[in-house]
Scaffold this motif. Structure first.
Motif, PDB file in Angstrom:
ATOM      1  N   UNK A  82      13.994 -14.075 -18.628  1.00  0.00           N
ATOM      2  CA  UNK A  82      13.886 -12.658 -18.968  1.00  0.00           C
ATOM      3  C   UNK A  82      14.577 -11.776 -17.930  1.00  0.00           C
ATOM      4  N   UNK A  83      14.421 -12.109 -16.666  1.00  0.00           N
ATOM      5  CA  UNK A  83      15.049 -11.296 -15.615  1.00  0.00           C
ATOM      6  C   UNK A  83      16.562 -11.313 -15.744  1.00  0.00           C
ATOM      7  N   UNK A  84      17.137 -12.491 -15.937  1.00  0.00           N
ATOM      8  CA  UNK A  84      18.594 -12.607 -16.021  1.00  0.00           C
ATOM      9  C   UNK A  84      19.127 -11.912 -17.277  1.00  0.00           C
ATOM     10  N   UNK A  85      18.433 -12.077 -18.409  1.00  0.00           N
ATOM     11  CA  UNK A  85      18.884 -11.429 -19.645  1.00  0.00           C
ATOM     12  C   UNK A  85      18.863  -9.907 -19.501  1.00  0.00           C
ATOM     13  N   UNK A  86      17.747  -9.370 -18.995  1.00  0.00           N
ATOM     14  CA  UNK A  86      17.626  -7.915 -18.850  1.00  0.00           C
ATOM     15  C   UNK A  86      18.623  -7.384 -17.818  1.00  0.00           C
ATOM     16  N   UNK A  87      18.731  -8.095 -16.675  1.00  0.00           N
ATOM     17  CA  UNK A  87      19.639  -7.636 -15.613  1.00  0.00           C
ATOM     18  C   UNK A  87      21.093  -7.703 -16.056  1.00  0.00           C
ATOM     19  N   UNK A 106      28.491   6.904 -17.258  1.00  0.00           N
ATOM     20  CA  UNK A 106      28.510   7.977 -16.261  1.00  0.00           C
ATOM     21  C   UNK A 106      27.274   7.886 -15.375  1.00  0.00           C
ATOM     22  N   UNK A 107      27.471   8.045 -14.074  1.00  0.00           N
ATOM     23  CA  UNK A 107      26.352   7.986 -13.133  1.00  0.00           C
ATOM     24  C   UNK A 107      25.882   6.581 -12.828  1.00  0.00           C
ATOM     25  N   UNK A 108      26.742   5.577 -13.035  1.00  0.00           N
ATOM     26  CA  UNK A 108      26.325   4.185 -12.858  1.00  0.00           C
ATOM     27  C   UNK A 108      25.893   3.884 -11.422  1.00  0.00           C
ATOM     28  N   UNK A 109      26.535   4.512 -10.435  1.00  0.00           N
ATOM     29  CA  UNK A 109      26.151   4.274  -9.039  1.00  0.00           C
ATOM     30  C   UNK A 109      24.730   4.771  -8.778  1.00  0.00           C
ATOM     31  N   UNK A 110      24.396   5.926  -9.341  1.00  0.00           N
ATOM     32  CA  UNK A 110      23.042   6.455  -9.186  1.00  0.00           C
ATOM     33  C   UNK A 110      22.023   5.534  -9.850  1.00  0.00           C
ATOM     34  N   UNK A 111      22.342   5.023 -11.030  1.00  0.00           N
ATOM     35  CA  UNK A 111      21.419   4.136 -11.741  1.00  0.00           C
ATOM     36  C   UNK A 111      21.181   2.838 -10.979  1.00  0.00           C
ATOM     37  N   UNK A 112      22.222   2.328 -10.315  1.00  0.00           N
ATOM     38  CA  UNK A 112      22.038   1.109  -9.523  1.00  0.00           C
ATOM     39  C   UNK A 112      21.014   1.324  -8.418  1.00  0.00           C
ATOM     40  N   UNK A 113      21.094   2.480  -7.770  1.00  0.00           N
ATOM     41  CA  UNK A 113      20.126   2.796  -6.710  1.00  0.00           C
ATOM     42  C   UNK A 113      18.716   2.888  -7.285  1.00  0.00           C
ATOM     43  N   UNK A 114      18.576   3.544  -8.434  1.00  0.00           N
ATOM     44  CA  UNK A 114      17.259   3.685  -9.069  1.00  0.00           C
ATOM     45  C   UNK A 114      16.703   2.329  -9.461  1.00  0.00           C
ATOM     46  N   UNK A 115      17.545   1.479 -10.036  1.00  0.00           N
ATOM     47  CA  UNK A 115      17.105   0.135 -10.421  1.00  0.00           C
ATOM     48  C   UNK A 115      16.642  -0.662  -9.208  1.00  0.00           C
ATOM     49  N   UNK A 173       9.370  -6.216 -13.469  1.00  0.00           N
ATOM     50  CA  UNK A 173       9.661  -4.844 -13.039  1.00  0.00           C
ATOM     51  C   UNK A 173      10.246  -4.830 -11.629  1.00  0.00           C
ATOM     52  N   UNK A 174       9.710  -5.679 -10.752  1.00  0.00           N
ATOM     53  CA  UNK A 174      10.196  -5.674  -9.378  1.00  0.00           C
ATOM     54  C   UNK A 174      11.492  -6.458  -9.212  1.00  0.00           C
ATOM     55  N   UNK A 175      11.695  -7.510 -10.012  1.00  0.00           N
ATOM     56  CA  UNK A 175      12.842  -8.391  -9.792  1.00  0.00           C
ATOM     57  C   UNK A 175      14.124  -7.905 -10.443  1.00  0.00           C
ATOM     58  N   UNK A 176      14.026  -7.253 -11.599  1.00  0.00           N
ATOM     59  CA  UNK A 176      15.223  -6.944 -12.390  1.00  0.00           C
ATOM     60  C   UNK A 176      16.236  -6.116 -11.604  1.00  0.00           C
ATOM     61  N   UNK A 177      15.777  -5.113 -10.862  1.00  0.00           N
ATOM     62  CA  UNK A 177      16.693  -4.206 -10.175  1.00  0.00           C
ATOM     63  C   UNK A 177      17.617  -4.914  -9.207  1.00  0.00           C
ATOM     64  N   UNK A 178      17.083  -5.865  -8.454  1.00  0.00           N
ATOM     65  CA  UNK A 178      17.922  -6.591  -7.490  1.00  0.00           C
ATOM     66  C   UNK A 178      19.044  -7.329  -8.204  1.00  0.00           C
ATOM     67  N   UNK A 182      23.091  -7.320  -8.088  1.00  0.00           N
ATOM     68  CA  UNK A 182      23.826  -8.560  -7.825  1.00  0.00           C
ATOM     69  C   UNK A 182      24.887  -8.809  -8.897  1.00  0.00           C
ATOM     70  N   UNK A 183      24.499  -8.691 -10.161  1.00  0.00           N
ATOM     71  CA  UNK A 183      25.453  -8.914 -11.243  1.00  0.00           C
ATOM     72  C   UNK A 183      26.506  -7.805 -11.291  1.00  0.00           C
ATOM     73  N   UNK A 184      26.137  -6.590 -10.906  1.00  0.00           N
ATOM     74  CA  UNK A 184      27.117  -5.503 -10.841  1.00  0.00           C
ATOM     75  C   UNK A 184      28.185  -5.808  -9.810  1.00  0.00           C
ATOM     76  N   UNK A 185      27.758  -6.367  -8.681  1.00  0.00           N
ATOM     77  CA  UNK A 185      28.734  -6.749  -7.654  1.00  0.00           C
ATOM     78  C   UNK A 185      29.658  -7.842  -8.177  1.00  0.00           C
ATOM     79  N   UNK A 186      29.091  -8.804  -8.923  1.00  0.00           N
ATOM     80  CA  UNK A 186      29.919  -9.853  -9.516  1.00  0.00           C
ATOM     81  C   UNK A 186      30.900  -9.297 -10.525  1.00  0.00           C
ATOM     82  N   UNK A 187      30.447  -8.376 -11.356  1.00  0.00           N
ATOM     83  CA  UNK A 187      31.327  -7.754 -12.349  1.00  0.00           C
ATOM     84  C   UNK A 187      32.425  -6.937 -11.687  1.00  0.00           C
TER      85      UNK A 187
END
Length: 302
Positions: A82-87, A106-115, A173-178, A182-187
């Motif tokens: 579930x974590x990998x699918x959602x993330x 739009x605002x993807x950098x801000x959303x990453x911080x919030x996540x 809830x706690x794991x997905x954001x990290x 991580x996947x954003x950096x890979x992308x």
């Protein structure tokens, strides 16, 4: 020959201190745990009685142990999946899926911080926070609106049929954001040309995700799966702090780490607790090796 000898001496001198520290502070405790697991040590006697495999025989006939193993195995399947699918969904959305060519919303950098915010909080803080969220009365963040609408309150942490799923939800809830980060950096490391070429060839968002994103992120997903699996097997603090009776009600949320702590520091059965620890050690090592072997595939260069 002389230079090779000097190089060997240099490597030995350089590695002697860290290897010694590793042996003393990592390997030695493991060896001691294996020995204690075959004794009846209660934490006070200087010469515990050696009982061989009795603790392991008793362990495998312990119903509470099997409840804990069942919960750990359920987390082992559900938490990484579930974590990998959602993330992956959110990371793809933030980096690729804006619907106007190749690029993030739009605002993807801000959303990453919030996540990422939930991952910054200590596990004990998260557990106490969600104790209040799941309160069974009108002051609970979830039950308050339900009761205001005339519905019966839900026993998120007091109902044995619901408590485990509440714990899983908090861990997600706690794991997905990290892993979104991580996947954003890979992308971000994947050349934009690949997404643009796929788009020119007529690939839709789903096809681009399956045929471009997943293959190129496979190594990152593999690492995420292993780390999340180890987290699922080693989970302790969030169960111990958040749940009723430290793994209740009626052991409906207990896990192996909680039973190790309970047997060692509540019942003072350190030999039995060490046997539990040895079993959890082999579960963790076995899962890691199996995951790395099953998910091995040819590396894609780009």
């Amino acid at each position: 020959m002389y230079n090779a000898h000097r190089r060997s001496l240099f490597l030995f001198a350089f590695l002697a201190a860290p290897v010694t520290l590793y042996l003393v502070y990592v390997i030695s405790p493991y060896v001691q745990a294996f020995y204690i697991a075959m004794t009846d040590w209660r934490g006070v006697s200087a010469t515990p009685e050696f009982v061989g495999l009795d603790n392991f025989v008793r362990l495998f006939s312990d119903g509470i142990f099997w409840k804990a193993v069942t919960h750990n195995l359920a987390l082992l399947v559900l938490l990484p999946l579930l974590t990998i699918v959602i993330a992956l969904f959110f990371a793809f959305l933030l980096n690729v899926g804006n619907g106007r060519g190749v690029g993030g919303v739009a605002g993807s950098k801000f959303y990453r911080v919030v996540f990422f915010f939930p991952h910054v909080l200590a596990v004990a803080v998260v557990a106490v926070l969600f104790q209040q969220v799941f309160r069974p009365d009108g002051s609970g963040m979830l039950n308050g609106p339900l009761m205001a609408l005339g519905a019966r309150p839900v026993g998120f942490l007091s109902d044995p049929d619901v408590a485990f799923w509440s714990v899983l939800g908090v861990m997600l809830w706690q794991a997905v954001g990290f892993y979104v980060v991580l996947f954003s950096a890979g992308l971000a490391s994947i050349p934009r040309d690949m997404f643009e070429a796929a788009q020119i060839d007529g690939a839709g968002r789903v096809s681009m995700f399956v045929r471009v994103t997943l293959p190129l992120l496979w190594d990152t997903i593999q690492v995420a799966w292993v780390y999340l699996g180890i987290l699922a097997l080693d989970v302790f603090a969030i169960v111990w702090v958040m749940t009723d009776q430290h793994g209740g009600p009626d052991f409906s949320t207990t896990v192996m780490a909680a039973e190790i702590y309970r047997n060692a520091f509540h019942y003072f059965r350190f030999g039995y607790a060490s046997a539990l620890g040895v079993v959890m050690f082999f579960f963790t090592i076995g899962f890691t090796i199996l995951s790395l072997r099953l998910s091995r595939r040819e590396r894609i260069e780009y």
